[in-house]
Design a protein around this motif. Structure first.
Motif, PDB file in Angstrom:
ATOM      1  N   LEU A   1      23.688  42.147  23.849  1.00  0.00           N
ATOM      2  CA  LEU A   1      23.522  41.275  22.684  1.00  0.00           C
ATOM      3  C   LEU A   1      23.925  41.966  21.383  1.00  0.00           C
ATOM      4  N   PRO A   2      23.503  43.215  21.119  1.00  0.00           N
ATOM      5  CA  PRO A   2      23.966  43.862  19.882  1.00  0.00           C
ATOM      6  C   PRO A   2      25.491  43.999  19.818  1.00  0.00           C
ATOM      7  N   LEU A   3      26.140  44.264  20.950  1.00  0.00           N
ATOM      8  CA  LEU A   3      27.596  44.376  20.963  1.00  0.00           C
ATOM      9  C   LEU A   3      28.248  43.028  20.675  1.00  0.00           C
ATOM     10  N   MET A   4      27.687  41.965  21.233  1.00  0.00           N
ATOM     11  CA  MET A   4      28.211  40.630  20.984  1.00  0.00           C
ATOM     12  C   MET A   4      28.060  40.251  19.513  1.00  0.00           C
ATOM     13  N   LEU A   5      26.902  40.590  18.932  1.00  0.00           N
ATOM     14  CA  LEU A   5      26.671  40.283  17.520  1.00  0.00           C
ATOM     15  C   LEU A   5      27.605  41.087  16.619  1.00  0.00           C
ATOM     16  N   GLU A   6      27.847  42.346  16.980  1.00  0.00           N
ATOM     17  CA  GLU A   6      28.756  43.176  16.193  1.00  0.00           C
ATOM     18  C   GLU A   6      30.158  42.579  16.180  1.00  0.00           C
ATOM     19  N   ARG A   7      30.621  42.126  17.316  1.00  0.00           N
ATOM     20  CA  ARG A   7      31.944  41.492  17.382  1.00  0.00           C
ATOM     21  C   ARG A   7      31.980  40.232  16.515  1.00  0.00           C
ATOM     22  N   GLN A   8      30.919  39.439  16.585  1.00  0.00           N
ATOM     23  CA  GLN A   8      30.876  38.206  15.809  1.00  0.00           C
ATOM     24  C   GLN A   8      30.861  38.497  14.318  1.00  0.00           C
ATOM     25  N   TRP A   9      30.076  39.502  13.907  1.00  0.00           N
ATOM     26  CA  TRP A   9      30.020  39.866  12.483  1.00  0.00           C
ATOM     27  C   TRP A   9      31.388  40.318  11.972  1.00  0.00           C
ATOM     28  N   LYS A  10      32.112  41.069  12.782  1.00  0.00           N
ATOM     29  CA  LYS A  10      33.447  41.528  12.377  1.00  0.00           C
ATOM     30  C   LYS A  10      34.390  40.342  12.194  1.00  0.00           C
TER      31      LYS A  10
ATOM     32  N   ASP B   1      33.490  37.177  11.536  1.00  0.00           N
ATOM     33  CA  ASP B   1      33.033  36.398  10.378  1.00  0.00           C
ATOM     34  C   ASP B   1      33.421  37.077   9.067  1.00  0.00           C
ATOM     35  N   SER B   2      33.273  38.414   9.024  1.00  0.00           N
ATOM     36  CA  SER B   2      33.605  39.154   7.805  1.00  0.00           C
ATOM     37  C   SER B   2      35.089  39.048   7.502  1.00  0.00           C
ATOM     38  N   ALA B   3      35.913  39.161   8.538  1.00  0.00           N
ATOM     39  CA  ALA B   3      37.361  39.070   8.333  1.00  0.00           C
ATOM     40  C   ALA B   3      37.746  37.687   7.815  1.00  0.00           C
TER      41      ALA B   3
ATOM     42  N   MET C   1      35.843  35.606   6.062  1.00  0.00           N
ATOM     43  CA  MET C   1      35.357  35.460   4.695  1.00  0.00           C
ATOM     44  C   MET C   1      36.246  36.197   3.698  1.00  0.00           C
ATOM     45  N   LEU C   2      36.786  37.345   4.122  1.00  0.00           N
ATOM     46  CA  LEU C   2      37.624  38.156   3.243  1.00  0.00           C
ATOM     47  C   LEU C   2      39.092  37.744   3.299  1.00  0.00           C
ATOM     48  N   GLY C   3      39.401  36.763   4.117  1.00  0.00           N
ATOM     49  CA  GLY C   3      40.787  36.322   4.247  1.00  0.00           C
ATOM     50  C   GLY C   3      41.676  37.332   4.934  1.00  0.00           C
ATOM     51  N   GLN C   4      41.088  38.162   5.781  1.00  0.00           N
ATOM     52  CA  GLN C   4      41.859  39.167   6.500  1.00  0.00           C
ATOM     53  C   GLN C   4      42.114  38.707   7.924  1.00  0.00           C
ATOM     54  N   PRO C   5      43.071  39.333   8.601  1.00  0.00           N
ATOM     55  CA  PRO C   5      43.330  38.967   9.996  1.00  0.00           C
ATOM     56  C   PRO C   5      42.077  39.180  10.846  1.00  0.00           C
ATOM     57  N   VAL C   6      41.788  38.220  11.670  1.00  0.00           N
ATOM     58  CA  VAL C   6      40.617  38.327  12.548  1.00  0.00           C
ATOM     59  C   VAL C   6      40.910  39.376  13.610  1.00  0.00           C
ATOM     60  N   PRO C   7      40.051  40.418  13.729  1.00  0.00           N
ATOM     61  CA  PRO C   7      40.326  41.474  14.705  1.00  0.00           C
ATOM     62  C   PRO C   7      40.219  40.973  16.131  1.00  0.00           C
ATOM     63  N   GLU C   8      41.096  41.474  16.973  1.00  0.00           N
ATOM     64  CA  GLU C   8      41.018  41.140  18.386  1.00  0.00           C
ATOM     65  C   GLU C   8      39.959  42.013  19.029  1.00  0.00           C
ATOM     66  N   ASP C   9      39.123  41.398  19.867  1.00  0.00           N
ATOM     67  CA  ASP C   9      38.076  42.150  20.544  1.00  0.00           C
ATOM     68  C   ASP C   9      38.694  43.162  21.500  1.00  0.00           C
ATOM     69  N   ALA C  10      38.167  44.384  21.414  1.00  0.00           N
ATOM     70  CA  ALA C  10      38.649  45.418  22.329  1.00  0.00           C
ATOM     71  C   ALA C  10      38.129  45.126  23.742  1.00  0.00           C
ATOM     72  N   GLY C  11      39.016  45.215  24.710  1.00  0.00           N
ATOM     73  CA  GLY C  11      38.595  44.992  26.082  1.00  0.00           C
ATOM     74  C   GLY C  11      38.452  43.517  26.403  1.00  0.00           C
ATOM     75  N   GLU C  12      37.781  43.221  27.513  1.00  0.00           N
ATOM     76  CA  GLU C  12      37.651  41.844  27.979  1.00  0.00           C
ATOM     77  C   GLU C  12      36.545  41.119  27.242  1.00  0.00           C
TER      78      GLU C  12
END
Length: 285
Positions: A33-42, A44-46, A48-59
């Motif tokens: 769950l913390p890993l899933m939330l970290e990915r989601q926060w990244k 959401d932050s991207a 909000m900032l108008g930056q490219p949405v990062p691709e999740d590492a791995g599957e």
């Protein structure tokens, strides 16, 4: 369902076995769950900032996918290796493929959940409400270990626990709804007040907002009269653990001991001891 069947299905032995199985799932929740939330926060932050949405590492990662595997060699855990407690014992705490060590915390979480489910069945007897309390305790166990690992109390767990406490009270299955409501309000505002008093006095934040929500949830399940015993018990035990960790060097400079595990533990203890017994011990009953 007749009383004999209820008595069997809701017996300490059966709920203990169920607790071990739920504990196995909680190990997944605690880790992922913390890993899933970290990915989601990244993401959401991207956005909000108008930056490219990062691709999740791995599957892709969820609580059900991918299947459990060894983090060292990628060996997929077979069904018989995943049997609660017994699987770890049969493997002798080692991966069957690469012989890497498997943390003993996995079976300990399963044993803890099993013991708490069995204790709940013993305390409440063969009543359906025992299942509700087992569900609440499972969430508290997950919150305990997540907060200990990450100093995070996810809204994904604290808020459903809070709302569930209010709903089951409203349905007449636990405490009166008025007690649940004022327990939730009192739990949140008490720690909110301590937070701001500490911050205005020292300029530092002494705890996170997740602690407010957790105590509010405990208040919704146990009522306002149990808030002070929970706070006192959590504070005393938390202080002792913090002092011991500091003296032993386990607590590094600038780090702190999260309060959530002690709130959750005190809440479970108050439930198992019983509100009447707690009030009588304090001389309030």
């Amino acid at each position: 369902m007749n009383n004999e069947l209820w008595g069997w299905w809701l017996s300490p032995a059966v709920l203990g076995v169920l607790g071990a199985c739920i504990g196995s799932f909680l190990n997944v929740v605690i880790h992922r769950l913390p890993l899933m939330l970290e990915r989601q926060w990244k993401r959401d932050s991207a956005e909000m900032l108008g930056q490219p949405v990062p691709e999740d590492a791995g599957e892709p990662l969820s609580l059900s996918r991918p299947r459990s595997r060894c983090p060292h060699c990628g060996h997929q855990i077979r069904w018989h290796e995943n049997i609660p407690v017994l699987g770890w014992l049969m493997l002798k705490g080692r991966c069957s493929s690469c012989q890497a060590r498997i943390s003993p915390r996995y079976p300990l979480v399963e044993l803890l959940t099993a013991a708490l489910f069995a204790a709940t069945a013993w305390k409440l007897g063969p009543q359906p409400v025992a299942l509700l309390w087992c569900a609440a305790i499972a969430v508290l166990v997950a919150l305990t270990f997540i907060d200990w690992d990450t100093t995070l109390l996810p809204d994904d767990l604290t808020l459903p626990l809070l709302w569930a406490g209010l709903v089951v009270a409203g349905l007449g299955w636990t405490i009166p709804l008025s007690s649940a409501l004022w327990g939730a309000v009192g739990g949140y505002l008490s720690l909110w007040g301590v937070y701001w008093l500490f911050k205005l006095t020292t300029g530092k934040e002494g705890m996170g907002y997740g602690d407010f929500k957790l105590l509010a949830a405990l208040g919704a399940w146990l009522g306002p009269a149990m808030l002070l015993p929970i706070l006192v018990g959590a504070s005393v035990i938390g202080t002792v653990v913090g002092v011991v960790m500091k003296a032993s060097g386990a607590l590094r400079e600038g780090r702190y001991v999260p309060f959530g595990p002690f709130l959750a533990g005190a809440g479970i203890a108050v439930f198992l001891i019983g509100p009447d017994a707690v009030l009588a011990w304090l001389g309030w009953y």
